[in-house]
Design a protein around this motif. Structure first.
Motif, PDB file in Angstrom:
ATOM      1  N   ASP A   1      20.815 -20.479 -38.111  1.00 42.45           N
ATOM      2  CA  ASP A   1      21.970 -20.526 -37.212  1.00 42.45           C
ATOM      3  C   ASP A   1      21.890 -19.346 -36.229  1.00 42.45           C
ATOM      4  O   ASP A   1      22.236 -19.486 -35.055  1.00 42.45           O
TER       5      ASP A   1
ATOM      6  N   HIS B   1      23.806 -27.087 -42.002  1.00 42.95           N
ATOM      7  CA  HIS B   1      23.956 -26.912 -40.560  1.00 42.95           C
ATOM      8  C   HIS B   1      22.870 -25.989 -39.976  1.00 42.95           C
ATOM      9  O   HIS B   1      22.176 -26.334 -39.019  1.00 42.95           O
TER      10      HIS B   1
ATOM     11  N   HIS C   1      22.626 -26.845 -30.851  1.00 42.83           N
ATOM     12  CA  HIS C   1      23.740 -27.295 -31.693  1.00 42.83           C
ATOM     13  C   HIS C   1      24.070 -28.767 -31.416  1.00 42.83           C
ATOM     14  O   HIS C   1      24.452 -29.491 -32.328  1.00 42.83           O
TER      15      HIS C   1
HETATM   16 ZN   LIG Z   1      26.061 -22.920 -35.816  1.00 41.91          ZN
END
Ligand SMILES: [Zn+2]
Length: 393
Positions: A198, A298, A278
């Motif tokens: 991330d 994610h 994203h």
């Molecule tokens: Zn993120």
């Protein structure tokens, strides 16, 4: 009350950055305690007590309850506060997701117990469920992350899955964050790799933000960009520590994730931390939901998507200069050249033991190509280079 040195460090940094943002309303900017240290969970009950809460709901899932939720429940009970534990049920595939069923489950139990605050115990999804549910019933939520897996603990936006579509609703940020290094260093390697992924995503999100501001007139803040850049660089410089999951590595990664979250909070938008990588990740997630496939972390998707987007952008910079407005062409091409290439990003992901290619996640070439053509529709009002390219060809 003493909230620990690391809290002072992060809070001081955020307030200092806020004071440098032109026109920023410091007066009405309020961030609660941010504790990042060993033993931080011991400070949750005293905080709740001091804040005057009498009835608390812990939101956890089966896993995070076993790791921390039940223990925290005991600590809060010992402090003389009524506490109820809502264990969020997984979906048919066995995943806890922020969908209608999970939201209604938590909202109903908050209503039934007249809870005065929610304590989110878990990683990103449990925070999103708690953040939205607390917002919906008009009470605060307190963040107790169990893994450094995502930078969304302290954002206001709650990415939800409604009717199978991923949409982000502006809700509320946490009233306080208690990130316990003893718990976070025990988090599974895959979750740590996801948090790192991330963070790597900022390479392309920061570029897309610059592109959106220069080519699309979107809001920009050099202070917030610098904050996010520094958080990213910290992670890259300390990749070996993070890969070892040493307390120092986990402190650096968690601190960076929190700073990235605060950067979004300062800007009031997710631009610094969320660009085409994203949108690709959200596109894949929606496809998996449609097909009834198990969900993927994610950050694992974002890290891999970042490598794909970096590759795509490097190639656009060399073969399609017309995509960039004349007056900013060189600046933007220089910015792309400063992004590591796809293989360098993959090598970083590999160091922390994360997946590196779409096929590692079960994403085939057809889905990858389709997502590269269509993912910009996920965020119709966000001007990215991916969007510009897709609308030009
Ligand atoms: Zn993120």
């Amino acid at each position: 009350m003493k909230w620990g040195n690391h809290m002072t460090t992060i809070r001081t940094k955020i307030m200092e950055a806020a004071s440098r943002i032109e026109g920023f309303d410091l007066q009405s900017f309020e961030i609660g305690p941010v504790v990042l240290e060993s033993g931080a969970i011991q400070q949750v009950a005293p905080f709740l007590k001091e804040a005057g809460f009498n009835k608390i709901t812990i939101a956890a899932d089966a896993h995070t309850n076993a790791v921390l939720g039940l223990k925290l429940q005991g600590l809060i009970e010992e402090a003389g506060i009524a506490v109820q534990n809502t264990q969020i049920s997984p979906d048919k595939q066995g995943d806890v997701i922020a969908d209608e069923a999970a939201l209604i489950q938590l909202i109903l139990s908050l209503k039934a117990t007249s809870a005065e605050a929610v304590v989110a115990v878990g990683s990103g999804t449990l925070h999103d469920i708690s953040r939205f549910s607390a917002y919906a019933v008009g009470i605060p939520f307190i963040s107790v992350p169990t893994a450094p897996s995502v930078d969304g603990f302290n954002s206001k936006g709650a990415p939800l899955v409604l009717h199978g579509d991923k949409i982000t609703i502006q809700a509320i940020g946490p009233a306080a964050i208690f990130a316990d290094l003893d718990i976070l260093t025990e988090a599974p390697a895959a979750l740590v790799a996801a948090g790192f992924g991330d963070m790597l995503g900022k390479y392309t999100s920061l570029f897309d933000w610059k592109f959106g501001s220069l080519a699309g007139g979107e809001i920009y803040s050099p202070v917030v960009a610098e904050m996010t850049t520094n958080a990213l660089q910290q992670c890259v410089d300390n990749v070996d520590e993070i890969a070892q999951r040493s307390p120092e590595g986990i402190r650096i990664l968690t601190g960076a994730l929190l700073e990235s979250g605060f950067a979004m909070l300062l800007l009031g938008h997710s631009h610094p931390a969320s660009g085409a990588e994203h949108h690709l990740s959200h596109y894949w997630e929606m496809e998996f939901l449609r097909l009834g496939r198990r969900q993927i972390l994610h950050g694992a998707k974002v890290g891999i998507a970042c490598a794909q987007i970096a590759e795509h952008y490097h190639s656009l910079a060399s073969r399609s200069p017309d995509l960039f407005p004349d007056e900013h062409r060189q600046t933007l091409i220089d910015e792309i050249e400063a992004i590591p290439d796809g293989n360098t990003i993959r090598a970083l992901l590999k160091k922390v033991g994360g997946p590196i290619l779409p096929e590692d996640l079960g994403i085939d070439e057809e889905l990858l190509q389709r997502s590269l053509r269509e993912a910009h529709h996920i965020r119709p009002n966000r001007y990215t280079l991916l969007r510009k390219y897709n609308e030009t060809i």
